[in-house]
Design an enzyme around this catalytic site. Structure first.
Site, PDB file in Angstrom:
ATOM      1  N   CYS A 176       0.800  -1.232   0.000  1.00 34.59           N
ATOM      2  CA  CYS A 176       0.000   0.000   0.000  1.00 34.59           C
ATOM      3  C   CYS A 176       0.830   1.278   0.000  1.00 34.59           C
ATOM      4  O   CYS A 176       0.275   2.370   0.057  1.00 34.59           O
ATOM      5  CB  CYS A 176      -0.978  -0.034   1.170  1.00 34.59           C
ATOM      6  N   HIS A 303      -2.659   8.199   6.237  1.00 30.71           N
ATOM      7  CA  HIS A 303      -2.939   6.913   5.592  1.00 30.71           C
ATOM      8  C   HIS A 303      -4.362   6.521   5.994  1.00 30.71           C
ATOM      9  O   HIS A 303      -5.158   6.142   5.150  1.00 30.71           O
ATOM     10  CB  HIS A 303      -1.907   5.878   6.034  1.00 30.71           C
ATOM     11  N   HIS A 337      -9.870   2.528   0.367  1.00 25.30           N
ATOM     12  CA  HIS A 337      -8.423   2.316   0.374  1.00 25.30           C
ATOM     13  C   HIS A 337      -8.045   1.741  -0.988  1.00 25.30           C
ATOM     14  O   HIS A 337      -8.363   0.596  -1.305  1.00 25.30           O
ATOM     15  CB  HIS A 337      -8.035   1.361   1.501  1.00 25.30           C
TER      16      HIS A 337
END
Lengths: 408, 267
Positions: A176, A303, A337
């Site tokens: 990620c 994040h 996400h």
């Protein structure tokens, strides 16, 4: 002959890089205007998972799906690259004049001096998933093109061919952080004079592997994800393409990448180090490379995945460096996400926040976790935003922070 | 054209059991005899993780540890770049099988081990390497692309780097569409300045004319085409022999990466 004597040691600092074009497509918007409007109007793009590809997920799971990818056509001579991931890349190329800006950079620098450095975690693996289901006698179908779709390299190869470039191509795949990390690798190519311009960013698309994998880890949210909320219960998976064109020597006042930092947790494959020591190291390095103190940051794009562990860790890390003086939020409530694209998408969102003077408060958060010490925004705030720190963390303990702003 | 110094080297492959034992084979002084790739268990992982470590993770960690030891460097003081075309194909293949099986469950452990940076993650956990790390994957271009990026990083940031390349065979049915016959790994420590352990100085460029091809020996003929990381062999041979070299790697889309190597004749 190679000069074997040492030369003056390069300045380890970071020379600001111009971001001369950028583009994004995600569930929150197709192109910059739609993305900007979604942020200002607080209209998210997450929807209940109802696609046939979502079969097998528990009830109540949402996704951030980009509509219209079925209608995207790749150029006929590049048909071997046809898959959902490269279609999303193509959509982002066509948005916001990005392909035209790359063509102009190619004319300025020459095709051999424009590199393509892109992040992805799963590339075109949805194509492989479908091929596995179509197996006859154990073998994959003859029309399945591993190198053009499944392989990580398919993404930069497609963009390099599509854009008529002849510079280096590289796929960054650090889970990620891939999208954010691609900008740091692009910066290395520019600083080492391997390229004069770099197409950087990330593209990741919905696939069963990531949906079922995060489901197996019990990390999927019920309903849309609610980063930093007291009642947050996980992530919503999305898909996105975020593309940025980097060059040297930004004009004064132009949008720029001012610094970047990376670190490794060295703690666990899928759980963050609880105190956020790795996250702190990445944020600290981003500031240090830019030669700026924490007080120089106006907004932190977290994040902020919406899991219990990530958001608590990130709050501790942010509070350790910034106290409660710098407003922060996650925009994953809009997009979900987007995994290997998230760092690139959120770099673009950060640039929009600078242009608009916007701190986009976390979407869908009724109450911020009362244990958090950082200044988490849950409503939009309008104020001048000069510099944004954008965080990305990933499996394997990978951390990357980008500092975006305007060139001095 | 970015350049740097190579301080330590490692190799693991069929009949290539580590750098010291492979050196005479790489120089041609000893014959190459095909033998299974010996991959030691990763001593730096805790017992449970060591037992569970896949072939791919063991390959990468063994090569990385050997290169660091040869360079006399601390893992904690190095950035790292891990280059692999296939990643952990066994893990990815098992997940694809589960997804294609009605009622098949994806294992949570396999899912977190499926990320392309899994080997880098275990390296950072085991070796306490907490600086920045990047993992790349570029199909048959993985070795030259990783080398170019690694040298660019060292030149750009002025910090030493562990460059580790590793690849292993995929399971069926992926193996039929992406053949990789053997496991192979190599690692180099790249430094921004020459030092007492420097083996050679290298310059790497994207483009440039391909130098004349040197007739490959039996080792290269057997391995270079069957594992993307074994494309490092011409560089490893020059390094082992301590001879100047110009090496070119043709790339998939008609371009090339070229390297110039000058050995350091340390006293």
């Amino acid at each position: 002959m190679l000069d074997r004597t040492t030369t003056s040691r390069p300045d380890p600092g970071f020379t600001p890089l111009a971001i001369t074009a950028f583009s994004a497509v995600s569930a929150m918007g197709h192109g910059l205007a739609a993305t900007r409007a979604a942020l200002l109007e607080r209209q998210g793009g997450l929807r209940p998972a109802q696609d046939p590809e979502d079969a097998g997920l528990p009830d109540g799971i949402w996704v951030g799906r980009v509509p219209g990818l079925d209608l995207v056509a790749l150029p006929a001579d590049l048909a071997r690259y046809d898959c959902r991931n490269n279609r999303l890349a193509e959509m982002a190329l066509q948005a916001d004049g990005f392909a035209a800006a790359v063509a102009a950079a190619r004319a300025r620098h020459g095709a051999a001096r424009v590199a393509v450095v892109l992040g992805t975690s799963t590339a075109g693996i949805a194509q492989t998933e479908a091929a596995y289901r179509r197996r006859a006698g154990g073998a994959l179908p003859a029309d399945f093109d591993f190198g053009g779709t499944h392989d990580l390299y398919a993404l930069p190869r497609y963009l390099r061919a599509r854009l008529g470039l002849r510079g280096p191509a590289l796929t960054v795949s650090t889970a990620c952080t891939s999208g954010a990390r691609s900008l740091l690798e692009a910066a290395a190519l520019l600083r080492a004079d391997v390229a004069d311009a770099v197409v950087a960013g990330g593209v990741d698309t919905l696939c069963r592997m990531t949906l079922q994998g995060f489901n197996a880890l019990s990390l999927l949210a019920h309903g849309p994800c609610r980063p930093c909320a007291a009642d947050r219960d996980g992530i919503t998976i999305g898909e996105a393409a975020g593309l940025l064109l980097l060059e040297r020597a930004p004009a004064p006042g132009a949008l720029a990448l001012l610094g970047a930092g990376a670190s490794s947790d060295g703690h666990h494959m899928s759980s963050p180090q609880p105190e956020g020591l790795g996250a702190q190291a990445a944020m600290h390095a981003a500031l240090a490379t830019a030669g700026l103190p924490p007080a120089a940051v106006d907004y932190i794009n977290l994040h902020g995945t919406g899991t219990r562990a990530n958001d608590a860790m990130e709050d501790r890390a942010v509070a350790a460096l910034f106290g409660s003086t710098v407003p922060c939020s996650s925009t994953k409530g809009w997009s979900g996400h987007t995994l290997g694209a998230s760092g690139a998408l959120e770099a673009v969102v950060s640039l929009l926040c600078i242009e608009e003077g916007l701190i986009p408060g976390c979407l869908g958060v009724a109450a911020v976790d009362p244990g958090f010490r950082a200044d988490v925004a849950s409503d939009n705030r309008r104020r001048p935003v000069g510099r944004v720190l954008s965080n990305s963390f990933g499996f394997g303990g990978s951390n990357c922070s980008l500092l975006l702003g305007r060139a001095a | 054209m970015p350049r740097c110094w190579i301080e330590g080297a490692a190799v693991l492959g069929p009949g290539l059991p580590g750098w010291p034992a492979s050196r005479a084979i790489l120089t041609g002084e000893a014959p190459w005899l095909e033998a299974p790739t010996l991959v030691p268990p990763p001593a730096l992982l805790a017992a449970t993780e060591r037992r569970r470590a896949s072939l791919v993770v063991r390959l990468a960690l063994a090569a990385a540890a050997e290169a660091i030891a040869a360079a006399g460097r601390e893992a904690a003081a190095l950035d790292s770049l891990f280059a692999s075309s296939n990643g952990d194909g066994g893990v990815v293949g098992a997940i694809l099988e589960a997804l294609a099986t009605p009622g098949g469950d994806v294992s949570p452990t396999q899912f977190h081990n499926s990320v392309h940076n899994a080997a880098a993650g275990y390296w950072s956990i085991g070796a306490g390497a907490r600086l920045g790390s990047v993992s790349i994957g570029c199909h048959d271009d993985t070795w030259p692309a990783g080398l170019l990026q690694g040298v660019a990083q060292v030149a750009a940031w002025g910090r030493p780097l562990l460059l580790c390349g590793y690849d292993a065979p995929l399971p069926e049915p992926l193996a039929a569409v992406r053949p990789t016959a053997i496991p192979f790994a190599t690692a180099l420590v790249l430094a921004p300045e020459p030092g007492p352990r420097s083996l050679a100085a290298i310059e790497v460029a994207h483009g440039g004319p391909l130098p004349p091809e040197v007739q490959p020996g039996p080792l290269r003929r057997a391995l270079e085409g069957v594992n993307p990381i074994a494309r490092a062999l011409p560089l490893l041979e020059a390094l082992a022999a301590g001879r100047p070299a110009r090496i070119g790697w043709p790339l998939l889309d008609g371009l090339a990466i070229t390297l110039r190597l000058e050995p350091c004749h340390a006293a």
